[in-house]
Scaffold this motif. Structure first.
Motif, PDB file in Angstrom:
ATOM      1  N   TRP A  66      35.037  32.312  86.562  1.00 10.97           N
ATOM      2  CA  TRP A  66      35.340  31.009  87.154  1.00 10.97           C
ATOM      3  C   TRP A  66      36.318  31.058  88.329  1.00 10.97           C
ATOM      4  CZ3 TRP A  66      31.957  27.719  85.472  1.00 10.97           C
ATOM      5  CH2 TRP A  66      31.457  27.821  84.177  1.00 10.97           C
ATOM      6  N   GLY A  67      36.915  32.211  88.590  1.00  9.91           N
ATOM      7  CA  GLY A  67      37.960  32.280  89.624  1.00  9.91           C
ATOM      8  C   GLY A  67      37.499  31.778  90.985  1.00  9.91           C
ATOM      9  N   PHE A  68      36.326  32.215  91.425  1.00  6.67           N
ATOM     10  CA  PHE A  68      35.836  31.800  92.737  1.00  6.67           C
ATOM     11  C   PHE A  68      35.446  30.330  92.740  1.00  6.67           C
ATOM     12  CE2 PHE A  68      32.378  31.058  95.738  1.00  6.67           C
ATOM     13  CZ  PHE A  68      32.932  31.514  96.917  1.00  6.67           C
ATOM     14  N   ALA A  69      34.681  29.904  91.739  1.00  9.49           N
ATOM     15  CA  ALA A  69      34.190  28.520  91.702  1.00  9.49           C
ATOM     16  C   ALA A  69      35.333  27.518  91.651  1.00  9.49           C
ATOM     17  CB  ALA A  69      33.266  28.335  90.505  1.00  9.49           C
ATOM     18  N   MET A  70      36.387  27.829  90.880  1.00 12.35           N
ATOM     19  CA  MET A  70      37.510  26.895  90.740  1.00 12.35           C
ATOM     20  C   MET A  70      38.435  26.917  91.942  1.00 12.35           C
ATOM     21  SD  MET A  70      38.471  27.224  86.700  1.00 12.35           S
ATOM     22  CE  MET A  70      39.457  25.716  86.699  1.00 12.35           C
ATOM     23  N   CYS A 191      42.820  29.319  79.315  1.00 15.13           N
ATOM     24  CA  CYS A 191      42.846  30.508  80.181  1.00 15.13           C
ATOM     25  C   CYS A 191      42.069  30.256  81.465  1.00 15.13           C
ATOM     26  CB  CYS A 191      42.274  31.711  79.443  1.00 15.13           C
ATOM     27  SG  CYS A 191      43.234  32.241  78.017  1.00 15.13           S
ATOM     28  N   LYS A 192      40.967  29.528  81.334  1.00 13.98           N
ATOM     29  CA  LYS A 192      40.175  29.171  82.517  1.00 13.98           C
ATOM     30  C   LYS A 192      41.021  28.363  83.506  1.00 13.98           C
ATOM     31  CE  LYS A 192      36.169  26.338  83.815  1.00 13.98           C
ATOM     32  NZ  LYS A 192      35.067  25.492  83.294  1.00 13.98           N
ATOM     33  N   PRO A 200      43.835  30.014  93.550  1.00 16.34           N
ATOM     34  CA  PRO A 200      43.935  29.483  94.913  1.00 16.34           C
ATOM     35  C   PRO A 200      45.059  30.112  95.723  1.00 16.34           C
ATOM     36  CG  PRO A 200      43.561  27.697  93.368  1.00 16.34           C
ATOM     37  CD  PRO A 200      43.789  28.932  92.546  1.00 16.34           C
ATOM     38  N   PHE A 201      46.223  30.330  95.100  1.00 20.05           N
ATOM     39  CA  PHE A 201      47.335  30.952  95.813  1.00 20.05           C
ATOM     40  C   PHE A 201      47.036  32.407  96.147  1.00 20.05           C
ATOM     41  CE2 PHE A 201      49.512  27.508  93.477  1.00 20.05           C
ATOM     42  CZ  PHE A 201      50.109  26.870  94.545  1.00 20.05           C
TER      43      PHE A 201
END
Length: 473
Positions: A66-70, A191-192, A200-201
């Motif tokens: 989910w890192g990219f999508a969020m 965790c998500k 984002p940072f």
């Protein structure tokens, strides 16, 4: 007399059988007894360790999945400011919601495949997903047209991430029973949201320091490394390893005869269609309308995801709690209704330079909308109990995959609608507020879709089902 003699012989012979050849009377029996007593404890300890590893592994997997999508709002802002590709840059607004939509839409099929038929191939499938996602993100660094980005970042990478997510999430649901499944889902969803807060940072810092292409290559390495580590921590449940050899491989579809699945599915579609819009456009809104810097725009995105860390665990706990016994309907109605209020009262009334209301919106909307998925554990429990009352078989893994699928419908429809709404013009109200800007139609759409997500559940209003201290079915 003979019976008495026989009894005496048996009583004499039994101790002899328990005496070892070396004269160590009861020595073997004591060891056996200790082993019998210790075995359940050892099995229980091993099971706890495995369940803990599954929970840790599932938590780590939230980063690559989910890192990219969020965090896509960071890339959306970069595309707008540094457009070098062929095509309409407004099309990039579809990428984030498309990625979420494709992931969720593919989950019913993937959950169906890995629930029974290919359950023994779950880890192999997850590794295939890693390869697909890594190749997609790496190739996206060399995109020359906007449709290249849509395909690599919005479609193929999402399919790869879905291949990682589906088999591992099924295993999570099987290692945790109905009594604590909602809480386990809530912890993993927390965790998500930790990922959504920190990524984002991290991505903004990488883009500023090394550029867009290097950032995508670095993300490829991060995705591959963390996924491989985490997948080994999530083994397939033993009950599923040999099920492909049995005749009971068919998925029970009896739940489709129950009304609950349709009410909850409709509610999820409405809630999801509005949920992805702030995630995509909050950074650009903060820059264009509230006149904030890029750093402040990234901060808005982090504030949007951060409350979900607490919210997911909270709503998961609320769904499983035995003291505050709210029904699944009551718990599921809270997040979308509160999200709608936050949209209408905070986002819609923001003004130029009015950072206060935008921060308040990011926190409140982020808290309730991010915690919505954690209420699904209660939905599953209700649908399982309905099937049990009718003496029908039900597969909770398949149910969870179906709920994810209808969420994908909401994400995809919201993403498609957002492009048209952003170009629809302004609403004829005071230009001082968010409603009077080019984002006005998006704000109304987000609020109304969230409200409908709660209204569909409350439409079945029944005080016996919704009031506290009464568990609903």
């Amino acid at each position: 007399m003979r019976e008495t003699e026989m009894r005496d012989i048996e009583e004499l012979s039994l101790p002899e059988l328990r005496t070892s050849a070396s004269g160590g009377r009861d020595a073997f029996t004591d060891e056996q007894r200790a082993e019998i007593v210790d075995q359940p404890d050892l099995r229980q300890l091993e099971s706890r360790r495995t369940k803990l590893c599954v929970l840790i592994g599932s938590g780590i997997l939230q980063l690559p999945i989910w890192g990219f999508a969020m965090s896509y709002g960071v890339f959306q802002e970069y595309y707008f400011d540094n457009w070098t590709l062929e095509g309409d840059r407004n099309t990039t607004g579809v990428i984030g919601t498309t990625a979420n939509g494709v992931m969720y839409l593919s989950m019913p099929l993937l959950f169906a495949l890995f629930t029974r038929h290919w359950a023994h191939r779950r880890q192999v499938a997850a590794f295939c997903g890693i390869v697909i996602a890594c190749v997609s993100f790496f190739l996206s660094a060399y995109s020359t047209t906007v449709w290249h980005l849509v395909v690599t970042q919005g479609i193929t990478s999402a399919l790869g991430c879905a291949l990682i997510y589906s088999p591992t999430t099924l295993s999570l649901g099987e290692w945790y029973t109905t009594s604590n499944r909602a809480l386990a889902y809530g912890i993993v969803l927390s965790c998500k949201n930790i990922v959504g807060t920190s990524c984002p940072f991290m991505l903004r810092a990488l883009i500023d320091a090394y550029g867009y292409k290097t950032t995508l290559k670095a993300w490829t390495a991060i995705l591959g490394g963390t996924s491989i580590l985490a997948i080994f921590l999530v083994p397939t449940h033993p009950s599923k390893l040999s099920i492909h050899r049995t005749r009971s491989r068919k998925i029970p579809w009896y739940f489709l005869k129950h009304r609950s699945i349709y009410f909850y599915s409709l509610a999820i579609i409405f809630q999801s269609s509005g949920y992805g819009i702030p995630q995509t456009y909050l950074s650009t809104y903060a820059r264009d309308i509230v006149l904030l810097s890029q750093t402040s725009g990234t901060l808005m995105l982090a504030l949007f995801n951060a409350p979900g860390i607490i919210a997911s665990a909270f709503f998961g706990w609320l769904s499983d709690n035995k003291r505050i016994r709210l029904s699944a309907q009551a718990v599921a109605a809270i997040p979308p209704v509160c999200s709608a209020l936050a949209t209408f009262l905070f986002w819609g009334l923001t003004t130029q330079g009015g950072i206060g209301l935008l921060i308040l919106f990011s926190i409140t909307f982020g808290f309730f909308s991010s915690g919505y998925s954690a209420t699904w554990g209660g939905m599953l429990k209700q649908m399982e109990s309905e099937s049990a009352e009718r003496n029908e078989a039900v597969d909770p893994g398949m149910l969870y995959g179906l709920l994810n699928g209808v969420r994908g419908i909401g994400y995809a429809s919201g993403g498609i609608a957002s492009v048209g709404l952003l170009n629809a013009g302004t609403i004829s109200v005071s230009q001082r507020f968010g409603y009077g800007t080019s984002y006005g139609p998006l704000i109304l759409f987000t609020g109304l879709s969230s409200l409908l997500g709660g209204w569909v559940v409350l439409w079945r209003w029944n005080p016996k089902r919704l009031l506290p201290l009464v568990s609903g079915s």
